[in-house]
Design an enzyme around this catalytic site. Structure first.
Site, PDB file in Angstrom:
ATOM      1  N   GLY A  11     -34.751  23.011 -23.732  1.00 46.03           N
ATOM      2  CA  GLY A  11     -34.022  24.582 -24.448  1.00 46.03           C
ATOM      3  C   GLY A  11     -32.824  25.001 -23.489  1.00 46.03           C
ATOM      4  O   GLY A  11     -32.690  24.582 -22.511  1.00 46.03           O
ATOM      5  N   GLN A  66     -26.998  31.047 -20.666  1.00 45.90           N
ATOM      6  CA  GLN A  66     -27.120  29.985 -19.612  1.00 45.90           C
ATOM      7  C   GLN A  66     -25.654  29.576 -19.673  1.00 45.90           C
ATOM      8  O   GLN A  66     -25.309  28.849 -18.797  1.00 45.90           O
ATOM      9  CB  GLN A  66     -28.160  29.077 -19.920  1.00 45.90           C
ATOM     10  CG  GLN A  66     -29.495  29.457 -19.549  1.00 45.90           C
ATOM     11  CD  GLN A  66     -30.532  28.410 -19.654  1.00 45.90           C
ATOM     12  OE1 GLN A  66     -31.157  28.069 -20.704  1.00 45.90           O
ATOM     13  NE2 GLN A  66     -30.660  27.562 -18.635  1.00 45.90           N
ATOM     14  N   CYS A  97     -35.633  24.292 -14.966  1.00 46.04           N
ATOM     15  CA  CYS A  97     -34.457  25.150 -15.727  1.00 46.04           C
ATOM     16  C   CYS A  97     -33.199  24.498 -15.435  1.00 46.04           C
ATOM     17  O   CYS A  97     -33.141  23.991 -14.187  1.00 46.04           O
ATOM     18  CB  CYS A  97     -34.702  26.663 -15.262  1.00 46.04           C
ATOM     19  SG  CYS A  97     -33.426  27.727 -16.081  1.00 46.04           S
ATOM     20  N   LEU A  98     -32.481  24.280 -16.613  1.00 51.58           N
ATOM     21  CA  LEU A  98     -31.082  23.920 -16.341  1.00 51.58           C
ATOM     22  C   LEU A  98     -30.176  24.557 -15.301  1.00 51.58           C
ATOM     23  O   LEU A  98     -29.327  24.106 -14.870  1.00 51.58           O
ATOM     24  CB  LEU A  98     -30.298  23.554 -17.575  1.00 51.58           C
ATOM     25  CG  LEU A  98     -30.891  22.349 -18.682  1.00 51.58           C
ATOM     26  CD1 LEU A  98     -30.378  22.639 -20.077  1.00 51.58           C
ATOM     27  CD2 LEU A  98     -30.634  21.260 -18.027  1.00 51.58           C
ATOM     28  N   HIS A 145     -39.993  30.737 -22.407  1.00 48.28           N
ATOM     29  CA  HIS A 145     -38.997  30.453 -21.352  1.00 48.28           C
ATOM     30  C   HIS A 145     -37.627  30.809 -21.793  1.00 48.28           C
ATOM     31  O   HIS A 145     -37.107  31.785 -20.981  1.00 48.28           O
ATOM     32  CB  HIS A 145     -39.065  28.904 -20.850  1.00 48.28           C
ATOM     33  CG  HIS A 145     -38.096  28.651 -19.855  1.00 48.28           C
ATOM     34  ND1 HIS A 145     -38.386  27.937 -18.794  1.00 48.28           N
ATOM     35  CD2 HIS A 145     -36.790  28.367 -19.758  1.00 48.28           C
ATOM     36  CE1 HIS A 145     -37.376  27.867 -17.778  1.00 48.28           C
ATOM     37  NE2 HIS A 145     -36.539  28.014 -18.656  1.00 48.28           N
ATOM     38  N   GLU A 146     -37.204  30.527 -22.829  1.00 48.45           N
ATOM     39  CA  GLU A 146     -35.835  30.747 -23.435  1.00 48.45           C
ATOM     40  C   GLU A 146     -35.566  32.235 -23.767  1.00 48.45           C
ATOM     41  O   GLU A 146     -34.737  32.930 -23.595  1.00 48.45           O
ATOM     42  CB  GLU A 146     -35.329  29.920 -24.826  1.00 48.45           C
ATOM     43  CG  GLU A 146     -35.261  28.356 -24.213  1.00 48.45           C
ATOM     44  CD  GLU A 146     -34.469  27.989 -23.029  1.00 48.45           C
ATOM     45  OE1 GLU A 146     -33.335  28.687 -22.699  1.00 48.45           O
ATOM     46  OE2 GLU A 146     -35.016  27.081 -22.455  1.00 48.45           O
ATOM     47  N   HIS A 152     -35.016  34.052 -20.668  1.00 45.84           N
ATOM     48  CA  HIS A 152     -33.715  34.297 -20.507  1.00 45.84           C
ATOM     49  C   HIS A 152     -32.906  35.387 -20.810  1.00 45.84           C
ATOM     50  O   HIS A 152     -31.939  35.942 -20.469  1.00 45.84           O
ATOM     51  CB  HIS A 152     -33.062  32.826 -20.723  1.00 45.84           C
ATOM     52  CG  HIS A 152     -33.121  31.771 -19.859  1.00 45.84           C
ATOM     53  ND1 HIS A 152     -32.584  31.925 -18.489  1.00 45.84           N
ATOM     54  CD2 HIS A 152     -33.563  30.453 -19.699  1.00 45.84           C
ATOM     55  CE1 HIS A 152     -32.819  30.869 -17.764  1.00 45.84           C
ATOM     56  NE2 HIS A 152     -33.501  29.847 -18.451  1.00 45.84           N
TER      57      HIS A 152
END
Length: 185
Positions: A60, A65, A110-111, A153-154, A157
């Site tokens: 994701g 991000q 997480c990225l 999760h996204e 964000h």
């Protein structure tokens, strides 16, 4: 093409801001951002491309991000043994959710986070989601398991919430009576 250099890391103020709703039609630049976010996830899961471009695998990616504080994100989950999930969603919402919760036994990653953050992150096990494609077509889907967890999760964000905000700092692996580890429901 998006690479790890474009992904902002924890501590960057955009990650803690609530992203703005998009209006339709999307601009060409917004559509291209959406396309590139999904492409990044696909490339990151291809071992040859990931190595060639130094990509960390991800399932994701939210627009904020990559320092674009707008309400859209991409999901790409194709190896879960269930129906593949691969799309960009604009102005996403959770229309309904299960009472049951689930969490990833190994915790979330997480990225935008370059460190291990141990702990369970309880989330709804099933969600009905609504939003739009980048072309403005309505999306309504039921997600469960990993795809439901990744969606939440996204979505976090886009609201300025990091996954580790959900982890109990005093007892990161505490038992959640209303949540099952993913794979054990």
């Amino acid at each position: 093409m998006i690479t790890m250099d474009q992904i902002i890391r924890e501590g960057h103020p955009t990650l803690r801001k609530k992203a703005e709703e998009l209006s339709f039609p999307l601009t060409d630049k917004e559509k291209e951002t959406a396309r590139q976010m999904l492409e990044f996830l696909q490339n990151s899961q291809d071992p040859e491309l990931a190595e060639k471009y130094g990509l960390r695998p991800g399932i994701g990616l939210a627009a904020n991000q990559i320092d674009v504080p707008k309400r859209m994100f991409a999901l790409h989950i194709v190896d879960e043994g269930t129906e593949p999930v691969s799309f960009v969603i604009v102005n996403p919402k959770i229309a309904s959710h299960s009472a049951a919760k689930a969490y990833l036994p190994g915790g979330e990653g997480c990225l935008s986070v370059d460190r291990e953050v141990p702990g369970f992150v309880p989330r709804y096990a099933k969600v009905t989601i609504k939003g739009f494609t980048p072309e403005g077509e309505p999306i309504k889907r039921r997600l469960k398991g990993l795809s439901a967890i990744a969606f939440q999760h996204e979505l976090d964000h886009l609201n300025g919430i990091m996954f580790y905000d959900h982890i109990d700092p005093d007892e990161p692996f505490r038992d959640y009576p209303d949540a099952e580890p993913l794979g054990e429901q």
